[in-house]
Design a protein around this motif. Structure first.
Motif, PDB file in Angstrom:
ATOM      1  N   GLN A  45       1.095  -0.949  -0.141  1.00  0.00           N
ATOM      2  CA  GLN A  45      -0.298   0.405  -0.275  1.00  0.00           C
ATOM      3  C   GLN A  45       1.112   0.984   0.677  1.00  0.00           C
ATOM      4  OE1 GLN A  45      -2.167   0.573   3.918  1.00  0.00           O
ATOM      5  NE2 GLN A  45      -3.677   1.721   2.062  1.00  0.00           N
ATOM      6  N   ILE A  46       1.999   1.296   0.924  1.00  0.00           N
ATOM      7  CA  ILE A  46       2.578   2.505   1.088  1.00  0.00           C
ATOM      8  C   ILE A  46       3.262   2.637  -0.343  1.00  0.00           C
ATOM      9  CG2 ILE A  46       4.919   3.469   1.886  1.00  0.00           C
ATOM     10  CD1 ILE A  46       4.238   1.894   4.242  1.00  0.00           C
ATOM     11  N   LEU A  67       1.367   4.182  -2.713  1.00  0.00           N
ATOM     12  CA  LEU A  67       0.532   5.200  -2.644  1.00  0.00           C
ATOM     13  C   LEU A  67       1.850   6.306  -3.447  1.00  0.00           C
ATOM     14  CD1 LEU A  67      -1.142   7.486  -1.778  1.00  0.00           C
ATOM     15  CD2 LEU A  67      -0.191   7.170   0.631  1.00  0.00           C
ATOM     16  N   PHE A 113       2.313   6.533  13.885  1.00  0.00           N
ATOM     17  CA  PHE A 113       2.452   7.756  13.084  1.00  0.00           C
ATOM     18  C   PHE A 113       3.273   8.479  13.823  1.00  0.00           C
ATOM     19  CE2 PHE A 113       1.801  11.863  12.971  1.00  0.00           C
ATOM     20  CZ  PHE A 113       1.937  12.775  11.004  1.00  0.00           C
ATOM     21  N   MET A 168       6.610  10.661   3.449  1.00  0.00           N
ATOM     22  CA  MET A 168       5.011  11.118   3.389  1.00  0.00           C
ATOM     23  C   MET A 168       4.274   9.410   3.293  1.00  0.00           C
ATOM     24  SD  MET A 168       5.269  14.142   4.390  1.00  0.00           S
ATOM     25  CE  MET A 168       3.970  14.909   4.774  1.00  0.00           C
ATOM     26  N   ALA A 169       4.173   9.486   2.332  1.00  0.00           N
ATOM     27  CA  ALA A 169       3.500   7.582   2.400  1.00  0.00           C
ATOM     28  C   ALA A 169       3.053   7.280   3.297  1.00  0.00           C
ATOM     29  CB  ALA A 169       3.813   7.288   0.621  1.00  0.00           C
ATOM     30  N   ARG A 170       4.599   6.639   3.787  1.00  0.00           N
ATOM     31  CA  ARG A 170       4.481   6.004   4.605  1.00  0.00           C
ATOM     32  C   ARG A 170       3.569   6.495   6.116  1.00  0.00           C
ATOM     33  NH1 ARG A 170       9.654   4.156   7.905  1.00  0.00           N
ATOM     34  NH2 ARG A 170       8.694   2.719   9.877  1.00  0.00           N
ATOM     35  N   LEU A 171       4.137   7.622   5.900  1.00  0.00           N
ATOM     36  CA  LEU A 171       3.103   8.291   6.950  1.00  0.00           C
ATOM     37  C   LEU A 171       1.488   8.485   7.080  1.00  0.00           C
ATOM     38  CD1 LEU A 171       5.034  11.884   8.209  1.00  0.00           C
ATOM     39  CD2 LEU A 171       4.923   9.830   9.135  1.00  0.00           C
ATOM     40  N   CYS A 172       1.541   8.080   5.856  1.00  0.00           N
ATOM     41  CA  CYS A 172      -0.749   8.478   5.503  1.00  0.00           C
ATOM     42  C   CYS A 172      -0.968   7.370   5.325  1.00  0.00           C
ATOM     43  CB  CYS A 172      -0.466   8.809   3.558  1.00  0.00           C
ATOM     44  SG  CYS A 172      -0.489  11.140   3.387  1.00  0.00           S
ATOM     45  N   THR A 173       0.198   6.250   5.696  1.00  0.00           N
ATOM     46  CA  THR A 173      -0.618   5.046   5.535  1.00  0.00           C
ATOM     47  C   THR A 173      -0.970   4.150   7.631  1.00  0.00           C
ATOM     48  OG1 THR A 173       1.262   3.949   5.398  1.00  0.00           O
ATOM     49  CG2 THR A 173      -0.110   4.539   3.094  1.00  0.00           C
ATOM     50  N   CYS A 174      -0.563   5.393   8.147  1.00  0.00           N
ATOM     51  CA  CYS A 174      -0.140   4.940   9.920  1.00  0.00           C
ATOM     52  C   CYS A 174      -1.336   4.339  10.378  1.00  0.00           C
ATOM     53  CB  CYS A 174       0.254   5.836  10.547  1.00  0.00           C
ATOM     54  SG  CYS A 174       2.227   5.945  10.111  1.00  0.00           S
ATOM     55  N   MET A 207       1.994   8.759  -5.905  1.00  0.00           N
ATOM     56  CA  MET A 207       2.417   9.932  -5.684  1.00  0.00           C
ATOM     57  C   MET A 207       3.154  11.084  -6.095  1.00  0.00           C
ATOM     58  SD  MET A 207       2.003   9.753  -1.161  1.00  0.00           S
ATOM     59  CE  MET A 207       2.874  11.661  -0.837  1.00  0.00           C
TER      60      MET A 207
END
Length: 71
Positions: free
Chosen positions: A10-11, A14, A60, A48-54, A18
């Motif tokens: 998923q990361i 995303l 997070f 940022m993608a990793r942060l968005c998938t927390c 992006m």
């Protein structure tokens, strides 16, 4: 696929979407980043993608601190 494997996929998906959008915007404006800029951009977008998938705030915070410590 495991939960971790699904999250990694998923990361990656995303981040790829992006990055494609960012590079399209750069191309529209005739901006060509050099290799160092591309590497930094890719690294930042993946973070940022990793942060968005927390999944929750504790995760997070952990991911955010890992990202910040690398830069």
């Amino acid at each position: 696929m495991t939960d971790m494997g699904e999250q990694v996929a998923q990361i990656s998906e995303l981040a790829d979407r992006m990055l494609a959008q960012v590079y399209a915007l750069l191309s529209e404006r005739h901006i060509i980043p050099n290799a160092v800029q591309e590497q930094m951009l890719t690294s930042h977008v993946r973070a940022m993608a990793r942060l968005c998938t927390c999944q929750d705030f504790d995760e997070f915070k952990t991911v955010a601190m890992e990202c910040v410590s690398r830069f």
